[in-house]
Enzyme design. Structure first.
Site, PDB file in Angstrom:
ATOM      1  CG  ASP A  49      -2.158   0.850   1.058  1.00  0.00           C
ATOM      2  OD1 ASP A  49      -3.259   0.272   0.985  1.00  0.00           O
ATOM      3  OD2 ASP A  49      -2.034   2.093   0.982  1.00  0.00           O
ATOM      4  CG  ASP A  76       2.338   5.975  -6.186  1.00  0.00           C
ATOM      5  OD1 ASP A  76       1.399   5.441  -6.823  1.00  0.00           O
ATOM      6  OD2 ASP A  76       2.545   7.204  -6.225  1.00  0.00           O
ATOM      7  CB  VAL A  77       0.201   0.531  -7.887  1.00  0.00           C
ATOM      8  CG1 VAL A  77       0.516  -0.559  -6.884  1.00  0.00           C
ATOM      9  CG2 VAL A  77      -1.083   1.268  -7.529  1.00  0.00           C
ATOM     10  CG  ASN A 103      -8.048  -4.172  -3.220  1.00  0.00           C
ATOM     11  OD1 ASN A 103      -9.215  -4.438  -3.501  1.00  0.00           O
ATOM     12  ND2 ASN A 103      -7.728  -3.404  -2.180  1.00  0.00           N
ATOM     13  CE1 TYR A 168     -13.432   3.205  -8.547  1.00  0.00           C
ATOM     14  CE2 TYR A 168     -15.741   2.680  -8.892  1.00  0.00           C
ATOM     15  CZ  TYR A 168     -14.528   2.396  -8.298  1.00  0.00           C
ATOM     16  OH  TYR A 168     -14.411   1.310  -7.463  1.00  0.00           O
ATOM     17  CE  LYS A 172     -12.605  -0.156  -9.631  1.00  0.00           C
ATOM     18  NZ  LYS A 172     -11.516  -0.988  -9.055  1.00  0.00           N
ATOM     19  CB  ALA A 201     -17.631  -3.801   0.343  1.00  0.00           C
TER      20      ALA A 201
END
Length: 260
Positions: A49, A76-77, A103, A168, A172, A201
């Protein structure tokens, strides 16, 4: 009337002997829930993370349950050098990587006419480009061992329409398309790539970034009258990571109590 969530699952050792790398694994959301569930199911973990303090707290929380403390690596992806360093560290510390869970994601609310380039590109970079970067980095390793599973976190907004979510939803939908196409290439090397598409969620951080009244509206559309618990999404991710889904690749499973 809302239906209560079921009892927390009893571990069945379904990931015993497997190693797993999870991005965006800190905190109380899906990543943190998956980390705990995977540890409970016997996986050896590396958690990543960009929030280093919360990452350590997540690993400590798992250790406090009497489970092995996961390895951690801040990353940091959106940065290619950090992605390559993360994958190298995971292979070094875990010995090999059986499962990668992408994720990481970033949301936000903005009408198209007011959305800035920075808002658009930041969401695309964190939510879609990171999946590409991580997958590209890990596949040579998985191809070399002729096995592996990748699970991507998409969203039902890749199929549905919702105001203020153009960036977003586009990201996705891209994750879904990337999952399907990359899975065909990876299948030739014994590697499976699938995705989950949660509706939503409930976790504490969600309320901080959601306009007033929207969560209640979304809950009202769910057949069970409640949001998913993060661990309910994590359960489906574990299914896709395990041999129970051995004949599945390129699939996107909706985790939702309503039609996708």
């Amino acid at each position: 009337m809302a239906r209560p969530a079921p009892e927390y699952p009893r571990p069945a050792n379904m990931m015993a002997g497997r190693t797993m790398l999870i991005t965006a694994a800190a905190g109380s959301g899906i990543g943190g829930a998956l980390a705990q569930r995977a540890a409970e199911e016997g996986a050896t973990l590396m958690l990543s993370d960009m929030h280093e303090r919360r990452l350590g707290e997540t690993a400590d929380r798992i250790a406090a349950l009497g489970l092995p403390r996961p390895e951690t690596f801040a990353c940091d992806v959106t940065q290619e050098e950090q992605v390559q360093a993360l994958v190298a560290a995971a292979i070094d510390r875990l010995g090999h990587v059986d499962v990668l869970v992408n994720n990481a994601g970033l949301g936000g609310n903005a009408p198209v006419v007011e959305m800035t380039d920075d808002q658009w590109f930041r969401v695309i970079d964190v939510t879609l480009n990171s999946v590409f970067r991580m997958t590209r980095a890990i596949l040579p390793h998985m191809y070399g061992q002729q096995r592996g599973a990748i699970v991507n976190n998409a969203s039902v907004l890749g199929w549905r329409a919702q105001k203020l979510q153009s960036h977003y939803a586009a990201a996705k939908a891209g994750v879904m398309a990337f999952t399907r196409c990359s899975a065909l290439e990876a299948a030739e090397h014994g590697v499976r790539i699938n995705a989950v598409a949660p509706s939503f969620a409930m976790h504490p951080a969600l309320s901080k970034v959601t306009p007033p009244g929207l969560l209640e509206e979304l809950v009202g559309k769910e057949a069970f009258g409640r949001a998913a618990e993060p661990w309910e999404v994590a359960n489906v991710m574990l299914f896709l990571a395990s041999d129970l889904s051995s004949y599945m690749t390129g699939e996107v499973l909706s985790v939702s109590s309503q039609q996708a």
